[in-house]
Design a protein around this motif. Structure first.
Motif, mmCIF file in Angstrom:
data_model
loop_
_atom_site.group_PDB
_atom_site.id
_atom_site.type_symbol
_atom_site.label_atom_id
_atom_site.label_comp_id
_atom_site.label_asym_id
_atom_site.label_seq_id
_atom_site.Cartn_x
_atom_site.Cartn_y
_atom_site.Cartn_z
ATOM 1 N N ASP A 122 39.470 37.245 42.935
ATOM 2 C CA ASP A 122 40.403 38.204 42.352
ATOM 3 C C ASP A 122 41.865 37.907 42.693
ATOM 4 O O ASP A 122 42.750 38.093 41.865
ATOM 5 C CB ASP A 122 40.052 39.629 42.798
ATOM 6 C CG ASP A 122 38.789 40.155 42.132
ATOM 7 O OD1 ASP A 122 38.410 39.630 41.056
ATOM 8 O OD2 ASP A 122 38.192 41.102 42.665
ATOM 9 N N ILE B 57 38.677 38.830 29.407
ATOM 10 C CA ILE B 57 37.510 39.247 30.180
ATOM 11 C C ILE B 57 36.494 38.119 30.323
ATOM 12 O O ILE B 57 35.987 37.865 31.415
ATOM 13 C CB ILE B 57 36.871 40.511 29.582
ATOM 14 C CG1 ILE B 57 37.786 41.708 29.845
ATOM 15 C CG2 ILE B 57 35.479 40.769 30.162
ATOM 16 C CD1 ILE B 57 37.344 43.002 29.195
ATOM 17 N N TYR C 11 37.856 35.620 32.748
ATOM 18 C CA TYR C 11 37.764 36.156 34.107
ATOM 19 C C TYR C 11 36.347 35.986 34.656
ATOM 20 O O TYR C 11 36.150 35.477 35.756
ATOM 21 C CB TYR C 11 38.167 37.639 34.101
ATOM 22 C CG TYR C 11 37.913 38.355 35.401
ATOM 23 C CD1 TYR C 11 38.825 38.285 36.442
ATOM 24 C CD2 TYR C 11 36.750 39.098 35.595
ATOM 25 C CE1 TYR C 11 38.597 38.945 37.642
ATOM 26 C CE2 TYR C 11 36.508 39.760 36.785
ATOM 27 C CZ TYR C 11 37.434 39.676 37.803
ATOM 28 O OH TYR C 11 37.190 40.311 38.999
ATOM 29 N N ASN D 169 36.129 47.137 35.720
ATOM 30 C CA ASN D 169 37.254 46.250 35.499
ATOM 31 C C ASN D 169 38.352 46.613 36.510
ATOM 32 O O ASN D 169 39.378 47.173 36.143
ATOM 33 C CB ASN D 169 37.733 46.403 34.046
ATOM 34 C CG ASN D 169 38.754 45.376 33.646
ATOM 35 O OD1 ASN D 169 39.197 44.573 34.456
ATOM 36 N ND2 ASN D 169 39.143 45.402 32.391
ATOM 37 N N PRO D 170 38.126 46.282 37.790
ATOM 38 C CA PRO D 170 39.050 46.730 38.836
ATOM 39 C C PRO D 170 40.461 46.176 38.716
ATOM 40 O O PRO D 170 41.403 46.787 39.170
ATOM 41 C CB PRO D 170 38.379 46.262 40.124
ATOM 42 C CG PRO D 170 37.507 45.132 39.718
ATOM 43 C CD PRO D 170 37.054 45.454 38.315
ATOM 44 N N LEU D 171 40.626 45.037 38.101
ATOM 45 C CA LEU D 171 41.955 44.441 37.983
ATOM 46 C C LEU D 171 42.603 44.747 36.641
ATOM 47 O O LEU D 171 43.657 44.209 36.341
ATOM 48 C CB LEU D 171 41.870 42.918 38.157
ATOM 49 C CG LEU D 171 41.438 42.427 39.526
ATOM 50 C CD1 LEU D 171 41.339 40.919 39.549
ATOM 51 C CD2 LEU D 171 42.396 42.897 40.591
ATOM 52 N N ASN D 172 41.963 45.594 35.839
ATOM 53 C CA ASN D 172 42.469 45.885 34.499
ATOM 54 C C ASN D 172 42.723 44.602 33.721
ATOM 55 O O ASN D 172 43.810 44.384 33.190
ATOM 56 C CB ASN D 172 43.727 46.754 34.564
ATOM 57 C CG ASN D 172 43.433 48.119 35.127
ATOM 58 O OD1 ASN D 172 42.445 48.742 34.765
ATOM 59 N ND2 ASN D 172 44.271 48.587 36.034
ATOM 60 N N VAL D 173 41.716 43.756 33.659
ATOM 61 C CA VAL D 173 41.802 42.486 32.947
ATOM 62 C C VAL D 173 41.953 42.784 31.458
ATOM 63 O O VAL D 173 41.194 43.575 30.899
ATOM 64 C CB VAL D 173 40.544 41.629 33.201
ATOM 65 C CG1 VAL D 173 40.595 40.340 32.405
ATOM 66 C CG2 VAL D 173 40.396 41.349 34.692
ATOM 67 N N GLU D 174 42.935 42.143 30.826
ATOM 68 C CA GLU D 174 43.126 42.322 29.386
ATOM 69 C C GLU D 174 41.859 41.901 28.648
ATOM 70 O O GLU D 174 41.191 40.934 29.032
ATOM 71 C CB GLU D 174 44.292 41.470 28.897
ATOM 72 C CG GLU D 174 45.650 41.950 29.315
ATOM 73 C CD GLU D 174 46.736 41.051 28.759
ATOM 74 O OE1 GLU D 174 46.781 40.858 27.530
ATOM 75 O OE2 GLU D 174 47.509 40.524 29.574
ATOM 76 N N THR D 175 41.555 42.612 27.584
ATOM 77 C CA THR D 175 40.341 42.346 26.809
ATOM 78 C C THR D 175 40.226 40.879 26.418
ATOM 79 O O THR D 175 39.157 40.285 26.511
ATOM 80 C CB THR D 175 40.315 43.235 25.542
ATOM 81 O OG1 THR D 175 40.429 44.600 25.945
ATOM 82 C CG2 THR D 175 39.046 43.041 24.763
#
Length: 116
Positions: free
Chosen positions: A33, A11, A14, A2-8
């Motif tokens: 991205d 996901i 994304y 999860n390189p962009l720290n996408v909120e759960t």
């Protein structure tokens, strides 16, 4: 990863828009991205997942990207369903699961193969 720290919460969204090779989801063309980082995630979520009408400018995307998004909305919704998990009852799991003899060495080999 999860390189962009996408909120759960986002996901699945994304993966539906950017793509997910493991599920063979190509994503939306030219939506990567950088576009994800610039867009308004909650507006996209309301549009794609909840099916709400949203202000096109609120999406935080270029007019061309918004047009592309709307032209492919059904496909993106299908991708969203594919990358999700299905609820499976414990009874169904028990019915189709065979408990075997533990093989810790094989388990270690499998973990090493996927953790590299």
């Amino acid at each position: 990863a999860n390189p962009l720290n996408v909120e759960t919460k986002y996901i699945r969204l994304y993966k539906s828009l950017v793509g997910d090779r493991s599920d063979r989801i190509p994503g939306l063309a030219r939506f990567g991205d950088i576009t994800w980082a610039q867009c308004d995630k909650e507006s996209l979520y309301r549009l794609i997942v909840l099916g709400e009408d949203v202000n096109r400018e609120a999406l935080g995307l270029s007019p061309k990207m918004v047009d592309l998004l709307y032209a492919n909305l059904d496909t993106i919704k299908m991708y969203y369903e594919i990358v999700g998990f299905f609820d499976v009852s414990p009874e169904l799991i028990d019915k189709h699961t065979k408990v075997g003899k533990p093989n810790f060495e094989m388990g270690d080999q499998i973990l090493k193969a996927f953790m590299l």
